[in-house]
Write a protein that holds these residues in place. Structure first.
Motif, PDB file in Angstrom:
ATOM      1  N   MET A   1      21.181   4.789 -40.851  1.00 22.06           N
ATOM      2  CA  MET A   1      21.195   3.651 -41.742  1.00 22.06           C
ATOM      3  C   MET A   1      19.889   3.646 -42.542  1.00 22.06           C
ATOM      4  SD  MET A   1      21.264  -0.425 -40.774  1.00 22.06           S
ATOM      5  CE  MET A   1      22.796  -0.275 -39.924  1.00 22.06           C
ATOM      6  N   PRO A   2      19.984   3.521 -43.831  1.00 22.12           N
ATOM      7  CA  PRO A   2      18.772   3.498 -44.659  1.00 22.12           C
ATOM      8  C   PRO A   2      17.835   2.360 -44.246  1.00 22.12           C
ATOM      9  CG  PRO A   2      20.726   3.693 -46.033  1.00 22.12           C
ATOM     10  CD  PRO A   2      21.189   3.433 -44.632  1.00 22.12           C
ATOM     11  N   GLY A   3      16.567   2.691 -44.118  1.00 20.19           N
ATOM     12  CA  GLY A   3      15.565   1.690 -43.763  1.00 20.19           C
ATOM     13  C   GLY A   3      15.354   1.522 -42.269  1.00 20.19           C
ATOM     14  N   SER A   4      16.209   2.141 -41.455  1.00 20.02           N
ATOM     15  CA  SER A   4      16.031   2.016 -40.008  1.00 20.02           C
ATOM     16  C   SER A   4      15.043   3.069 -39.513  1.00 20.02           C
ATOM     17  CB  SER A   4      17.384   2.158 -39.295  1.00 20.02           C
ATOM     18  OG  SER A   4      17.932   3.440 -39.516  1.00 20.02           O
ATOM     19  N   LEU A   5      14.681   2.964 -38.259  1.00 24.80           N
ATOM     20  CA  LEU A   5      13.737   3.915 -37.681  1.00 24.80           C
ATOM     21  C   LEU A   5      14.403   5.269 -37.471  1.00 24.80           C
ATOM     22  CD1 LEU A   5      11.995   1.804 -34.892  1.00 24.80           C
ATOM     23  CD2 LEU A   5      10.952   2.617 -36.999  1.00 24.80           C
ATOM     24  N   ALA A   6      13.629   6.323 -37.645  1.00 23.80           N
ATOM     25  CA  ALA A   6      14.107   7.657 -37.302  1.00 23.80           C
ATOM     26  C   ALA A   6      14.376   7.665 -35.797  1.00 23.80           C
ATOM     27  CB  ALA A   6      13.053   8.699 -37.661  1.00 23.80           C
ATOM     28  N   PRO A   7      15.364   8.423 -35.346  1.00 22.98           N
ATOM     29  CA  PRO A   7      15.700   8.421 -33.914  1.00 22.98           C
ATOM     30  C   PRO A   7      14.504   8.666 -32.986  1.00 22.98           C
ATOM     31  CG  PRO A   7      17.383   9.592 -35.139  1.00 22.98           C
ATOM     32  CD  PRO A   7      16.276   9.279 -36.109  1.00 22.98           C
ATOM     33  N   HIS A   8      13.626   9.587 -33.356  1.00 23.68           N
ATOM     34  CA  HIS A   8      12.474   9.846 -32.475  1.00 23.68           C
ATOM     35  C   HIS A   8      11.498   8.674 -32.467  1.00 23.68           C
ATOM     36  CE1 HIS A   8      10.923  11.265 -36.358  1.00 23.68           C
ATOM     37  NE2 HIS A   8       9.712  11.111 -35.868  1.00 23.68           N
ATOM     38  N   HIS A   9      11.370   7.951 -33.588  1.00 22.94           N
ATOM     39  CA  HIS A   9      10.506   6.770 -33.617  1.00 22.94           C
ATOM     40  C   HIS A   9      11.130   5.636 -32.801  1.00 22.94           C
ATOM     41  CE1 HIS A   9       8.237   8.043 -37.494  1.00 22.94           C
ATOM     42  NE2 HIS A   9       7.575   8.396 -36.403  1.00 22.94           N
ATOM     43  N   LEU A  10      12.440   5.477 -32.901  1.00 30.84           N
ATOM     44  CA  LEU A  10      13.113   4.446 -32.113  1.00 30.84           C
ATOM     45  C   LEU A  10      12.947   4.726 -30.625  1.00 30.84           C
ATOM     46  CD1 LEU A  10      14.822   1.904 -31.952  1.00 30.84           C
ATOM     47  CD2 LEU A  10      16.863   3.342 -32.150  1.00 30.84           C
ATOM     48  N   GLN A  11      13.152   5.967 -30.229  1.00 24.16           N
ATOM     49  CA  GLN A  11      12.995   6.351 -28.825  1.00 24.16           C
ATOM     50  C   GLN A  11      11.568   6.080 -28.353  1.00 24.16           C
ATOM     51  OE1 GLN A  11      15.333   7.425 -26.727  1.00 24.16           O
ATOM     52  NE2 GLN A  11      13.920   7.715 -25.042  1.00 24.16           N
ATOM     53  N   GLN A  12      10.607   6.459 -29.159  1.00 24.64           N
ATOM     54  CA  GLN A  12       9.204   6.248 -28.815  1.00 24.64           C
ATOM     55  C   GLN A  12       8.894   4.753 -28.698  1.00 24.64           C
ATOM     56  OE1 GLN A  12       6.469   7.744 -31.775  1.00 24.64           O
ATOM     57  NE2 GLN A  12       4.778   7.846 -30.310  1.00 24.64           N
ATOM     58  N   ALA A  13       9.390   3.967 -29.639  1.00 26.38           N
ATOM     59  CA  ALA A  13       9.136   2.523 -29.627  1.00 26.38           C
ATOM     60  C   ALA A  13       9.771   1.863 -28.406  1.00 26.38           C
ATOM     61  CB  ALA A  13       9.669   1.891 -30.907  1.00 26.38           C
ATOM     62  N   LEU A  14      11.010   2.236 -28.097  1.00 27.35           N
ATOM     63  CA  LEU A  14      11.684   1.650 -26.938  1.00 27.35           C
ATOM     64  C   LEU A  14      10.973   2.015 -25.640  1.00 27.35           C
ATOM     65  CD1 LEU A  14      15.435   2.151 -27.919  1.00 27.35           C
ATOM     66  CD2 LEU A  14      14.053   0.066 -28.087  1.00 27.35           C
ATOM     67  N   GLU A  15      10.530   3.242 -25.543  1.00 28.89           N
ATOM     68  CA  GLU A  15       9.781   3.658 -24.350  1.00 28.89           C
ATOM     69  C   GLU A  15       8.489   2.865 -24.212  1.00 28.89           C
ATOM     70  OE1 GLU A  15       9.262   7.900 -24.473  1.00 28.89           O
ATOM     71  OE2 GLU A  15      11.407   8.267 -24.217  1.00 28.89           O
ATOM     72  N   LEU A  16       7.766   2.691 -25.315  1.00 28.60           N
ATOM     73  CA  LEU A  16       6.526   1.915 -25.273  1.00 28.60           C
ATOM     74  C   LEU A  16       6.805   0.461 -24.900  1.00 28.60           C
ATOM     75  CD1 LEU A  16       4.631   3.372 -28.352  1.00 28.60           C
ATOM     76  CD2 LEU A  16       3.873   3.452 -25.968  1.00 28.60           C
ATOM     77  N   LEU A  17       7.850  -0.106 -25.480  1.00 25.77           N
ATOM     78  CA  LEU A  17       8.192  -1.498 -25.161  1.00 25.77           C
ATOM     79  C   LEU A  17       8.586  -1.643 -23.695  1.00 25.77           C
ATOM     80  CD1 LEU A  17      10.113  -2.499 -28.396  1.00 25.77           C
ATOM     81  CD2 LEU A  17       8.037  -3.588 -27.528  1.00 25.77           C
ATOM     82  N   LEU A  18       9.366  -0.712 -23.179  1.00 31.15           N
ATOM     83  CA  LEU A  18       9.770  -0.776 -21.773  1.00 31.15           C
ATOM     84  C   LEU A  18       8.595  -0.526 -20.834  1.00 31.15           C
ATOM     85  CD1 LEU A  18      13.269   0.944 -21.758  1.00 31.15           C
ATOM     86  CD2 LEU A  18      12.750  -1.458 -21.272  1.00 31.15           C
ATOM     87  N   ASP A  19       7.795   0.452 -21.164  1.00 34.88           N
ATOM     88  CA  ASP A  19       6.637   0.768 -20.318  1.00 34.88           C
ATOM     89  C   ASP A  19       5.638  -0.384 -20.284  1.00 34.88           C
ATOM     90  OD1 ASP A  19       7.750   3.233 -19.803  1.00 34.88           O
ATOM     91  OD2 ASP A  19       6.401   4.337 -21.142  1.00 34.88           O
ATOM     92  N   ASN A  20       5.607  -1.175 -21.337  1.00 29.72           N
ATOM     93  CA  ASN A  20       4.647  -2.275 -21.438  1.00 29.72           C
ATOM     94  C   ASN A  20       5.326  -3.633 -21.465  1.00 29.72           C
ATOM     95  OD1 ASN A  20       1.961  -0.836 -21.863  1.00 29.72           O
ATOM     96  ND2 ASN A  20       3.336   0.192 -23.277  1.00 29.72           N
TER      97      ASN A  20
END
Length: 118
Positions: A1-20
């Motif tokens: 989807m235009p304007g959404s996070l690239a899959p690797h950025h989404l994965q990284q962000a979700l991991e950071l949010l879950l880890d913290n």
């Protein structure tokens, strides 16, 4: 989807949010880890998940609390383990999001799982 996070950025962000999820972590820290500005990250995250980063983290805390409510931990311990600062904050937030108090939710889960439809 235009304007959404690239899959690797989404994965990284979700991991950071879950880890913290249990500790405060500024959204700017996650944005910087993805090499994005805070505002761009926030907009793209919401487009990708349907929730703001803070709402997503709160939902993750609520899901963790629900799992912990199935254990023998006290409500205070559940709240603290799920990342809430105290039982009052936990109870108010849980009630607002789940529609009932943690104690009522726990009782409903125990009573609901022990009842047989036969």
């Amino acid at each position: 989807m235009p304007g959404s996070l690239a899959p690797h950025h989404l994965q990284q962000a979700l991991e950071l949010l879950l880890d913290n999820r249990d500790t405060p972590m500024a959204i700017i820290e996650i944005a910087l880890a993805c090499n994005l500005t805070r505002s761009h990250f926030s907009r793209a995250f919401k487009l990708s998940t349907g929730l703001s980063p803070l709402a997503w983290r709160l939902k993750a805390r609520l899901e963790k609390a629900k799992k912990l409510l199935a254990t023998s931990l006290s409500l205070t311990e559940v709240g603290l383990e799920a990342g809430f600062c105290d039982q009052s904050h936990f109870t108010k937030t849980f009630t607002r999001l789940a529609g009932m108090t943690p104690k009522a939710w726990r009782a409903e889960q125990v009573n609901g799982s022990s009842q047989s439809p036969y």
